[in-house]
Design a protein around this motif. Structure first.
Motif, PDB file in Angstrom:
ATOM      1  N   PRO A 128       5.476   4.747   2.472  1.00 53.80           N
ATOM      2  CA  PRO A 128       5.190   6.182   2.505  1.00 53.80           C
ATOM      3  C   PRO A 128       5.903   6.926   1.375  1.00 53.80           C
ATOM      4  N   MET A 129       5.229   7.922   0.822  1.00 50.30           N
ATOM      5  CA  MET A 129       5.793   8.738  -0.262  1.00 50.30           C
ATOM      6  C   MET A 129       4.949   9.994  -0.409  1.00 50.30           C
ATOM      7  N   ASP A 130       5.394  10.917  -1.263  1.00 50.67           N
ATOM      8  CA  ASP A 130       4.591  12.103  -1.539  1.00 50.67           C
ATOM      9  C   ASP A 130       3.319  11.714  -2.276  1.00 50.67           C
ATOM     10  N   PHE A 131       2.313  12.580  -2.215  1.00 47.84           N
ATOM     11  CA  PHE A 131       0.999  12.261  -2.774  1.00 47.84           C
ATOM     12  C   PHE A 131       1.049  11.936  -4.262  1.00 47.84           C
ATOM     13  N   ASP A 132       1.784  12.746  -5.033  1.00 51.85           N
ATOM     14  CA  ASP A 132       1.831  12.472  -6.474  1.00 51.85           C
ATOM     15  C   ASP A 132       2.523  11.147  -6.755  1.00 51.85           C
ATOM     16  N   VAL A 145       0.834  -1.193   0.000  1.00 52.51           N
ATOM     17  CA  VAL A 145       0.000   0.000   0.000  1.00 52.51           C
ATOM     18  C   VAL A 145       0.874   1.251   0.000  1.00 52.51           C
ATOM     19  N   ALA A 146       0.648   2.133  -0.957  1.00 49.54           N
ATOM     20  CA  ALA A 146       1.324   3.428  -0.994  1.00 49.54           C
ATOM     21  C   ALA A 146       0.468   4.460  -0.280  1.00 49.54           C
ATOM     22  N   THR A 147       1.112   5.318   0.520  1.00 50.43           N
ATOM     23  CA  THR A 147       0.376   6.356   1.232  1.00 50.43           C
ATOM     24  C   THR A 147       1.224   7.610   1.340  1.00 50.43           C
ATOM     25  N   SER A 148       0.543   8.728   1.614  1.00 51.45           N
ATOM     26  CA  SER A 148       1.223  10.015   1.795  1.00 51.45           C
ATOM     27  C   SER A 148       0.904  10.522   3.196  1.00 51.45           C
ATOM     28  N   PRO A 149       1.830  10.355   4.150  1.00 45.62           N
ATOM     29  CA  PRO A 149       1.528  10.597   5.572  1.00 45.62           C
ATOM     30  C   PRO A 149       1.521  12.071   5.982  1.00 45.62           C
ATOM     31  N   ASP A 150       0.812  12.875   5.212  1.00 49.99           N
ATOM     32  CA  ASP A 150       0.721  14.303   5.541  1.00 49.99           C
ATOM     33  C   ASP A 150      -0.732  14.752   5.509  1.00 49.99           C
ATOM     34  N   PHE A 151      -1.618  13.847   5.929  1.00 52.27           N
ATOM     35  CA  PHE A 151      -3.035  14.072   5.700  1.00 52.27           C
ATOM     36  C   PHE A 151      -3.847  13.619   6.905  1.00 52.27           C
ATOM     37  N   ALA A 152      -3.496  14.153   8.074  1.00 54.13           N
ATOM     38  CA  ALA A 152      -4.232  13.784   9.282  1.00 54.13           C
ATOM     39  C   ALA A 152      -5.691  14.237   9.163  1.00 54.13           C
ATOM     40  N   PRO A 153      -6.633  13.415   9.602  1.00 57.98           N
ATOM     41  CA  PRO A 153      -6.480  12.148  10.337  1.00 57.98           C
ATOM     42  C   PRO A 153      -6.427  10.902   9.452  1.00 57.98           C
ATOM     43  N   TYR A 154      -6.320  11.067   8.136  1.00 57.21           N
ATOM     44  CA  TYR A 154      -6.237   9.895   7.254  1.00 57.21           C
ATOM     45  C   TYR A 154      -4.948   9.102   7.483  1.00 57.21           C
ATOM     46  N   GLU A 155      -3.818   9.809   7.360  1.00 56.67           N
ATOM     47  CA  GLU A 155      -2.514   9.170   7.580  1.00 56.67           C
ATOM     48  C   GLU A 155      -1.512  10.215   8.045  1.00 56.67           C
TER      49      GLU A 155
END
Length: 301
Positions: free
Chosen positions: A111-115, A66-76
């Motif tokens: 984890p990675m940037d959104f794009d 799973v790829a995610t962008s951990p700068d989006f609280a409360p999502y990740e």
């Protein structure tokens, strides 16, 4: 002699006919209905979970990547514990673990940037993208989308000192104003749609949008509502000023293209998480964690 020659001729003709007819062991000729007949579509959603697991394939056998962008609280985001350790958290991450467990797979989060999330799912390098994704029609060619697992809205955020400066969203469509939005996001599309005359600034992370707002470099920023409200709890200087209309409501999981079995499995897991109350619990816990000590964005090192 004539009778003997006639008998030989009869035998030769019989042998010739037998050779032309072939034997029972020969492969029969294809009929038009056999040649190139398309296989029927498989309805994976009608399978039991055990049947689905037997045919499920992922990028890495036995894993759900799973790829995610951990700068989006409360999502990740990263929740910081009392010892200063960062733990990847958020209701997307809790749901990701639920999906992996449901499908009998080991979860691996990248984890990675959104794009990067969008490009990695599009390239088929990961199985899923979970980063508060909206199932926007413009993304349908790049990836499949699960059922909606969380309903959210969109907002425009300003600082408290400017909360009475504009009475409507339309007033921010001004060339003299700088409006921020995350690179590659639906919020950028909303900025273009609602404030096309403004100076629209694309930034890699939502944290960058917030930082530029707080630093006075941006006049406003487009941020998903639940995320904006989370930031406003941690940064009282922020103010969620306007709701932004958007026809595609809610968040879905991005699923790698051409993997209908995985898509069906993800949808089964989402339905189960909603039905048993897990999803509500994940959202409540994530909101509580997001109000504490957190780090948003990629960890250094």
């Amino acid at each position: 002699m004539k009778k003997f020659l006639a008998l030989l001729l009869t035998l030769a003709m019989a042998l010739s006919l037998a050779a032309c007819g072939g034997s029972k062991g020969d492969t029969p000729a294809q009929t038009p209905s056999d040649a190139g007949a398309p296989e029927e579509d498989v309805d994976y959603s009608a399978m039991s979970i055990d049947e689905l697991k037997a045919v499920l394939s992922t990028v890495t056998d036995g894993k759900l990547t799973v790829a995610t962008s951990p700068d989006f609280a409360p999502y990740e985001f990263y929740a910081i514990d009392e010892d200063g350790n960062a733990q990847l958290s958020g209701f997307d991450m809790a749901l990701a673990q639920y999906v992996a467990d449901f499908l009998g797979l080991t979860l691996e989060v990248v984890p990675m940037d959104f794009d990067g999330v969008l490009s990695e799912v599009t390239a088929g390098n990961v199985d899923l993208g979970m980063a508060g994704l909206s199932p926007d029609p413009t993304r349908m060619d790049a990836m499949s989308f699960s059922d909606i697992y969380y309903m959210g809205g969109q907002s425009l955020v300003v600082i408290q000192d400017n909360k009475d400066k504009w009475s409507s969203l339309a007033e921010l469509n001004d060339p003299a104003l700088s409006i921020g939005a995350q690179l590659g996001s639906i919020q950028y599309d909303l900025a273009v749609a609602n404030t096309p005359d403004a100076d629209i600034v694309q930034l890699a992370k939502v944290t960058d949008v917030v930082s530029e707002l707080l630093g006075g470099k941006l006049d406003a920023g487009f941020i998903e509502t639940v995320v904006a409200e989370s930031y406003a709890k941690n940064y009282p200087e922020l103010y969620v000023a306007f709701d932004v209309p958007y026809e595609v409501e809610g968040s879905a999981i991005g699923v790698v293209k051409d993997n209908p079995a995985l898509l069906a499995g993800v949808n089964m897991a989402i339905a189960a998480a909603v039905e048993d109350g897990s999803m509500d619990a994940y959202v409540a816990e994530a909101n509580e964690l997001a109000a504490g000590n957190i780090h948003e964005g990629l960890l250094e090192g």
